[in-house]
Design a protein around this motif. Structure first.
Motif, PDB file in Angstrom:
ATOM      1  N   ASP A  64       0.821  -1.213   0.000  1.00  0.00           N
ATOM      2  CA  ASP A  64       0.000   0.000   0.000  1.00  0.00           C
ATOM      3  C   ASP A  64       0.854   1.262   0.000  1.00  0.00           C
ATOM      4  O   ASP A  64       0.457   2.289  -0.548  1.00  0.00           O
ATOM      5  N   ARG A  65       2.012   1.189   0.640  1.00  0.00           N
ATOM      6  CA  ARG A  65       2.974   2.283   0.618  1.00  0.00           C
ATOM      7  C   ARG A  65       4.379   1.705   0.450  1.00  0.00           C
ATOM      8  O   ARG A  65       4.722   0.683   1.062  1.00  0.00           O
ATOM      9  N   ILE A  66       5.177   2.376  -0.369  1.00  0.00           N
ATOM     10  CA  ILE A  66       6.593   2.034  -0.503  1.00  0.00           C
ATOM     11  C   ILE A  66       7.390   3.323  -0.386  1.00  0.00           C
ATOM     12  O   ILE A  66       7.176   4.269  -1.154  1.00  0.00           O
ATOM     13  N   LEU A  67       8.284   3.363   0.586  1.00  0.00           N
ATOM     14  CA  LEU A  67       9.216   4.478   0.691  1.00  0.00           C
ATOM     15  C   LEU A  67      10.442   4.134  -0.153  1.00  0.00           C
ATOM     16  O   LEU A  67      11.085   3.103   0.075  1.00  0.00           O
ATOM     17  N   TYR A  68      10.753   4.984  -1.127  1.00  0.00           N
ATOM     18  CA  TYR A  68      11.890   4.739  -2.021  1.00  0.00           C
ATOM     19  C   TYR A  68      12.958   5.788  -1.741  1.00  0.00           C
ATOM     20  O   TYR A  68      12.715   6.991  -1.868  1.00  0.00           O
ATOM     21  N   ASN A  69      14.149   5.320  -1.376  1.00  0.00           N
ATOM     22  CA  ASN A  69      15.213   6.209  -0.916  1.00  0.00           C
ATOM     23  C   ASN A  69      16.540   5.773  -1.543  1.00  0.00           C
ATOM     24  O   ASN A  69      16.999   4.651  -1.323  1.00  0.00           O
ATOM     25  N   LYS A  70      17.140   6.657  -2.340  1.00  0.00           N
ATOM     26  CA  LYS A  70      18.431   6.362  -2.967  1.00  0.00           C
ATOM     27  C   LYS A  70      19.457   7.364  -2.463  1.00  0.00           C
ATOM     28  O   LYS A  70      19.241   8.575  -2.525  1.00  0.00           O
ATOM     29  N   VAL A  71      20.576   6.838  -1.957  1.00  0.00           N
ATOM     30  CA  VAL A  71      21.579   7.677  -1.304  1.00  0.00           C
ATOM     31  C   VAL A  71      22.966   7.355  -1.853  1.00  0.00           C
ATOM     32  O   VAL A  71      23.347   6.184  -1.954  1.00  0.00           O
ATOM     33  N   ARG A  72      23.704   8.397  -2.214  1.00  0.00           N
ATOM     34  CA  ARG A  72      25.107   8.240  -2.596  1.00  0.00           C
ATOM     35  C   ARG A  72      25.981   8.341  -1.350  1.00  0.00           C
ATOM     36  O   ARG A  72      25.639   9.048  -0.400  1.00  0.00           O
ATOM     37  N   THR A  73      27.123   7.658  -1.358  1.00  0.00           N
ATOM     38  CA  THR A  73      28.075   7.790  -0.255  1.00  0.00           C
ATOM     39  C   THR A  73      29.445   8.145  -0.812  1.00  0.00           C
ATOM     40  O   THR A  73      29.750   7.880  -1.980  1.00  0.00           O
ATOM     41  N   SER A  74      30.269   8.738   0.032  1.00  0.00           N
ATOM     42  CA  SER A  74      31.611   9.131  -0.401  1.00  0.00           C
ATOM     43  C   SER A  74      32.542   7.934  -0.565  1.00  0.00           C
ATOM     44  O   SER A  74      33.688   8.098  -0.984  1.00  0.00           O
ATOM     45  N   LEU A  75      32.058   6.732  -0.262  1.00  0.00           N
ATOM     46  CA  LEU A  75      32.809   5.515  -0.573  1.00  0.00           C
ATOM     47  C   LEU A  75      32.636   5.103  -2.031  1.00  0.00           C
ATOM     48  O   LEU A  75      33.323   4.197  -2.505  1.00  0.00           O
ATOM     49  N   GLY A  76      31.701   5.742  -2.729  1.00  0.00           N
ATOM     50  CA  GLY A  76      31.369   5.301  -4.077  1.00  0.00           C
ATOM     51  C   GLY A  76      30.388   4.149  -4.079  1.00  0.00           C
ATOM     52  O   GLY A  76      30.157   3.504  -5.103  1.00  0.00           O
ATOM     53  N   LEU A  77      29.794   3.901  -2.918  1.00  0.00           N
ATOM     54  CA  LEU A  77      28.805   2.836  -2.758  1.00  0.00           C
ATOM     55  C   LEU A  77      27.424   3.482  -2.674  1.00  0.00           C
ATOM     56  O   LEU A  77      27.170   4.296  -1.789  1.00  0.00           O
ATOM     57  N   THR A  78      26.556   3.141  -3.615  1.00  0.00           N
ATOM     58  CA  THR A  78      25.208   3.707  -3.632  1.00  0.00           C
ATOM     59  C   THR A  78      24.241   2.761  -2.939  1.00  0.00           C
ATOM     60  O   THR A  78      24.231   1.560  -3.215  1.00  0.00           O
ATOM     61  N   MET A  79      23.442   3.318  -2.041  1.00  0.00           N
ATOM     62  CA  MET A  79      22.459   2.523  -1.307  1.00  0.00           C
ATOM     63  C   MET A  79      21.058   2.862  -1.797  1.00  0.00           C
ATOM     64  O   MET A  79      20.692   4.034  -1.900  1.00  0.00           O
ATOM     65  N   THR A  80      20.282   1.834  -2.096  1.00  0.00           N
ATOM     66  CA  THR A  80      18.867   2.004  -2.411  1.00  0.00           C
ATOM     67  C   THR A  80      18.062   1.293  -1.331  1.00  0.00           C
ATOM     68  O   THR A  80      18.240   0.095  -1.105  1.00  0.00           O
ATOM     69  N   ARG A  81      17.209   2.057  -0.672  1.00  0.00           N
ATOM     70  CA  ARG A  81      16.396   1.510   0.421  1.00  0.00           C
ATOM     71  C   ARG A  81      14.924   1.592   0.039  1.00  0.00           C
ATOM     72  O   ARG A  81      14.440   2.642  -0.373  1.00  0.00           O
ATOM     73  N   LYS A  82      14.225   0.476   0.188  1.00  0.00           N
ATOM     74  CA  LYS A  82      12.776   0.459   0.033  1.00  0.00           C
ATOM     75  C   LYS A  82      12.159  -0.065   1.326  1.00  0.00           C
ATOM     76  O   LYS A  82      12.635  -1.059   1.883  1.00  0.00           O
ATOM     77  N   VAL A  83      11.120   0.616   1.780  1.00  0.00           N
ATOM     78  CA  VAL A  83      10.402   0.181   2.975  1.00  0.00           C
ATOM     79  C   VAL A  83       8.935   0.005   2.591  1.00  0.00           C
ATOM     80  O   VAL A  83       8.312   0.927   2.057  1.00  0.00           O
ATOM     81  N   TYR A  84       8.401  -1.185   2.867  1.00  0.00           N
ATOM     82  CA  TYR A  84       7.044  -1.538   2.462  1.00  0.00           C
ATOM     83  C   TYR A  84       6.115  -1.512   3.675  1.00  0.00           C
ATOM     84  O   TYR A  84       6.457  -2.038   4.739  1.00  0.00           O
ATOM     85  N   ALA A  85       4.924  -0.927   3.488  1.00  0.00           N
ATOM     86  CA  ALA A  85       3.914  -0.883   4.550  1.00  0.00           C
ATOM     87  C   ALA A  85       2.561  -1.290   3.973  1.00  0.00           C
ATOM     88  O   ALA A  85       2.263  -1.027   2.799  1.00  0.00           O
ATOM     89  N   PHE A  86       1.730  -1.917   4.837  1.00  0.00           N
ATOM     90  CA  PHE A  86       0.477  -2.507   4.374  1.00  0.00           C
ATOM     91  C   PHE A  86      -0.703  -2.040   5.227  1.00  0.00           C
ATOM     92  O   PHE A  86      -0.557  -1.783   6.427  1.00  0.00           O
ATOM     93  N   VAL A  87      -1.871  -1.996   4.579  1.00  0.00           N
ATOM     94  CA  VAL A  87      -3.114  -1.636   5.257  1.00  0.00           C
ATOM     95  C   VAL A  87      -3.830  -2.878   5.781  1.00  0.00           C
ATOM     96  O   VAL A  87      -4.507  -2.828   6.810  1.00  0.00           O
ATOM     97  N   ASN A  88      -3.680  -4.000   5.105  1.00  0.00           N
ATOM     98  CA  ASN A  88      -4.356  -5.247   5.475  1.00  0.00           C
ATOM     99  C   ASN A  88      -4.197  -5.536   6.966  1.00  0.00           C
ATOM    100  O   ASN A  88      -3.094  -5.461   7.512  1.00  0.00           O
ATOM    101  N   LYS A  89      -5.294  -5.868   7.640  1.00  0.00           N
ATOM    102  CA  LYS A  89      -5.271  -6.026   9.094  1.00  0.00           C
ATOM    103  C   LYS A  89      -4.343  -7.141   9.559  1.00  0.00           C
ATOM    104  O   LYS A  89      -3.914  -7.152  10.719  1.00  0.00           O
TER     105      LYS A  89
END
Length: 273
Positions: free
Chosen positions: A161-186
């Motif tokens: 129902d919801r997805i938080l999409y977060n892409k972050v660069r780091t000074s190591l040259g390592l890129t992190m992509t974070r997704k967080v999933y949330a649901f309405v279903n009881k």
């Protein structure tokens, strides 16, 4: 009538200037966006830098316990004190410093972050199967979601129902992509699913500067400091000592071990000890 001499006025101006400067400096250090996942029974806030530092939402002492609220329909159910994400490697050729470090670590949390030089936000969006309804009473907004979330992208075929999409660069040259999933279903409204992808693309800043190299012995370290719950602590009803607000009395237990190797599964339980 109060009278001020020139010295007092000059000192007052200097103090005001210093206060404004410090305020701007702090605002710069802790810039970033906040987004809530609050469509189920579990509510929490997230920061664009890729992790949530202590009092990182409003930077108030009274927010020592702030977020990870369950069941969120009741007051003072906050249990989160601080989180951290550290990434390190060996023998890093740092193009900014112009030398090779035996060890290089970039971090966000548990108390500070640097969105200009360590964890640099590229994308921070909230996706939803549908936007929240607009609820008005007597012509005034009457839904918390009007204030807690801003849906950037709607797709009815999303897996949550919801997805938080977060892409972050780091000074190591390592890129992190974070997704967080949330649901309405009881049956699924009391947990989030986190999905992390780390990619060594060599990009070390938001300008796209590339410094490709093999990252040696990379370690990704997650830290969680919970403090259940705000209801019992200093900024709730104050039944427990003040130190309980930052997790002083919390016990953390690994709840599973691999039967052959003894290595802990990445699961733990935190409880008020």
């Amino acid at each position: 009538m109060l009278r001020f001499n020139d010295y007092s006025l000059n000192m007052a101006r200097k103090i005001s200037t210093i206060a404004v400067f410090i305020g701007l400096m702090v605002a710069g250090l802790f810039a970033g966006e906040i987004q809530w996942l609050a469509v189920g029974d579990l509510h929490d806030w997230f920061h664009s830098a890729g992790c949530e530092i202590e009092v990182g939402r409003r930077h108030l002492v009274s927010d020592q316990q702030d977020g990870l609220q369950w069941p969120a329909q009741f007051q003072y159910q906050d249990t989160k004190a601080a989180k951290a994400l550290w990434i390190g490697c060996k023998d890093f050729d740092d193009p900014v410093a112009g030398k090779v470090f035996n060890y290089k670590v970039v971090h966000v949390g548990p108390r500070v972050l640097d969105e200009n030089n360590e964890f640099m936000t590229e994308t921070f969006e909230l996706w939803g199967r549908q936007d929240h309804p607009l609820v008005y009473v007597d012509g005034l907004p009457a839904s918390k979601l009007n204030y807690l979330e801003r849906v950037d992208y709607v797709d009815p075929d999303l897996p949550a129902d919801r997805i938080l999409y977060n892409k972050v660069r780091t000074s190591l040259g390592l890129t992190m992509t974070r997704k967080v999933y949330a649901f309405v279903n009881k049956h699924h409204s009391n947990y989030f699913i986190y999905d992390y992808v780390f990619k060594n693309d060599g990009i070390i800043d938001l300008k796209g500067t590339k410094h490709a190299q093999t990252l040696k012995d990379v370690v990704v370290f997650f830290q969680y400091r919970y403090a259940p719950t705000k209801e019992a602590c200093a900024y709730g009803y104050f039944w427990l000592p003040q130190s309980a607000t930052w997790g002083h009395s919390v016990m953390n237990d690994v709840i599973y071990n691999h039967p052959q190797t003894g290595d802990p599964f990445r699961a733990l339980i935190s409880w008020l000890g």
